[in-house]
Design a protein around this motif. Structure first.
Motif: not given
Ligand SMILES: *Cc1c(COP(=O)(O)O)cnc(C)c1O
Length: 418
Positions: A227, A369, A210, A213, A240, A86, A229
């Motif tokens: 995930y 992320n 959010g 996501m 998220v 992302s 981050q």
């Protein structure tokens, strides 16, 4: 009928639409959207996800959403078949248009839009080590909403915006760290005519983040299993997690919540310390790889906060050294071909660790992320404008609040009199 309600995570009662606290509990409030299926709208930027943002209108100019793409270079290097990135920043070749180059843009636009639609004329007060200040300044320069930024003096290099109208923005430099800035900001925002952005308690911030996501899940048509981050407050992790719960309820993207892998920078890692008992050096945030990742009061134990998010997803916290982050940054920039901020390299280092410790499988679906990047890329095309301090203060000066208010009255008064 309202498109959403705010519910106390602790007792489940519905609270006022613009409140940040439950009447009876110190719990986070969470948005509950009427629309249970995520239908992207044909709107620019983050407003594509308006259905699940606590806003009624949009600020069309300047906002951008995350861009999700499948990694080739880094994925191959780490032996990961389904590594998705992302990207939050500026990268025109991938249609990533976040002009302040961090995912704080996802928080600032919905927050300021809420203030606009509520016809709230108060001055928004933001304490920030840099990226948040930039993101709010960017919106205020577009909308002309009054903004007071309180920033540690040592973070001045991060105070630039892609536009040039700074007439509604008042900037105060404070001696000391981010904590001094937060304290001063909370004193000012208790006064009439000021409002605080609310940090982790602000649902517009959380639901804005959010959308990382939401974008990833709509792009890959499934929820990721992991995930990664880099976190300071951990609010992005909470955000998220909440978004993923909504996506599970949607029913089309799987029913397993992604496992949170949140990473902090050692030795200045309060969240990691709370879990592992590690020490926080008294010199922090000095010497950090990126001091945007330092927050002395992260929402860890509050109901609906970071601990709940980790417990609920079987999540992990990582402590990453400067050296590990530096190597990770280099690897990313070489394999993916874009410059990134220092903070996200802490997440990349955590991903590398997870591969080595086999906490993830080579076939797993992973979302990484990249919370900020493309600043060098942006500078090839835009003349950024540095914000000057309108005032510098010492947090211990007893007159500090009056000095700030005088400065604001003069600056914003001059603007209104034009
Ligand atoms: C703020 C920030 C983070 C950490 O965000 P959390 O609020 O802890 O989720 C990570 N990376 C960048 C670039 C940031 O600006």
């Amino acid at each position: 009928m309202q498109k959403y309600a705010l519910r106390c995570v602790e007792c489940g009662t519905i609270q006022d639409t613009y409140s940040t606290h439950c009447d009876s509990h110190d719990s986070l409030l969470r948005t509950e959207y009427l629309e249970k299926k995520l239908i992207p709208r044909n709107l620019p930027g983050i407003w594509k996800y308006s259905e699940w943002l606590p806003v009624d209108g949009v600020i069309p100019e300047g906002s951008a959403h995350s861009v999700t793409y499948q990694s080739e270079g880094l994925g191959k290097e780490l032996g990961l078949e389904n590594l998705y990135i992302s990207f939050n920043g500026y990268w025109p070749e991938r249609e990533a248009w976040m002009k302040t180059c961090s995912f704080k843009d996802l928080e600032s636009f919905p927050t300021m839009q809420r203030l606009l639609q509520h016809n709230d004329p108060r001055v928004m007060v933001v304490a920030s080590a840099g990226n948040t200040a930039r993101a709010f300044a960017h919106v205020a320069s577009i909308t002309g909403q009054p903004l007071l930024l309180i920033v540690p003096k040592m973070s001045k290099h991060r105070l630039w915006i892609p536009g040039d109208d700074t007439s509604s923005i008042c900037t105060v430099g404070v001696g000391g760290d981010y904590y001094s800035a937060i304290e001063l900001a909370s004193r000012i925002s208790c006064r009439n005519d000021f409002i605080t952005e609310g940090g982790a308690r602000n649902v517009a911030r959380r639901d804005g983040m959010g959308t990382v996501m939401l974008d990833a899940t709509l792009t890959t048509r499934r929820l990721p299993q992991h995930y990664f981050q880099a976190v300071g407050s951990g609010t992005g992790g909470v955000a998220v997690w909440e978004a993923a719960m909504r996506l599970v309820d949607d029913g089309r993207f799987g029913n397993q919540l992604p496992r949170l892998h949140l990473a902090q920078n050692l030795p200045c890692a309060p969240l990691y310390a709370m879990q592992s008992g590690a020490d926080i050096d008294s010199s922090c945030p000095k010497g950090m790889w990126d001091d945007v990742l330092f927050n002395r009061q992260p929402p860890y134990n509050v109901r609906g906060g970071v601990k709940d998010a980790l417990d609920n997803t079987n999540g992990l916290l990582y402590g990453i050294t400067n050296k590990e982050a530096e190597e990770a940054k280099e690897l990313f920039e070489v394999t993916e071909g874009i410059d990134i901020l220092n903070a996200p390299s802490v997440a990349i280092a955590a991903l590398i660790k997870a591969v080595h410790t086999q906490s993830i499988d080579p076939h797993d679906h992973i979302l990484l992320n990249i919370t900020g990047g493309g600043k060098e890329r942006l500078e090839q095309e835009y003349a950024t404008k540095e914000l000057d301090f309108d005032l510098t203060v010492s947090p211990t000066n007893p007159e500090v609040e009056n000095e700030i208010i005088d400065m604001i009255t003069e600056k914003l008064g001059a603007r209104d009199g034009q």
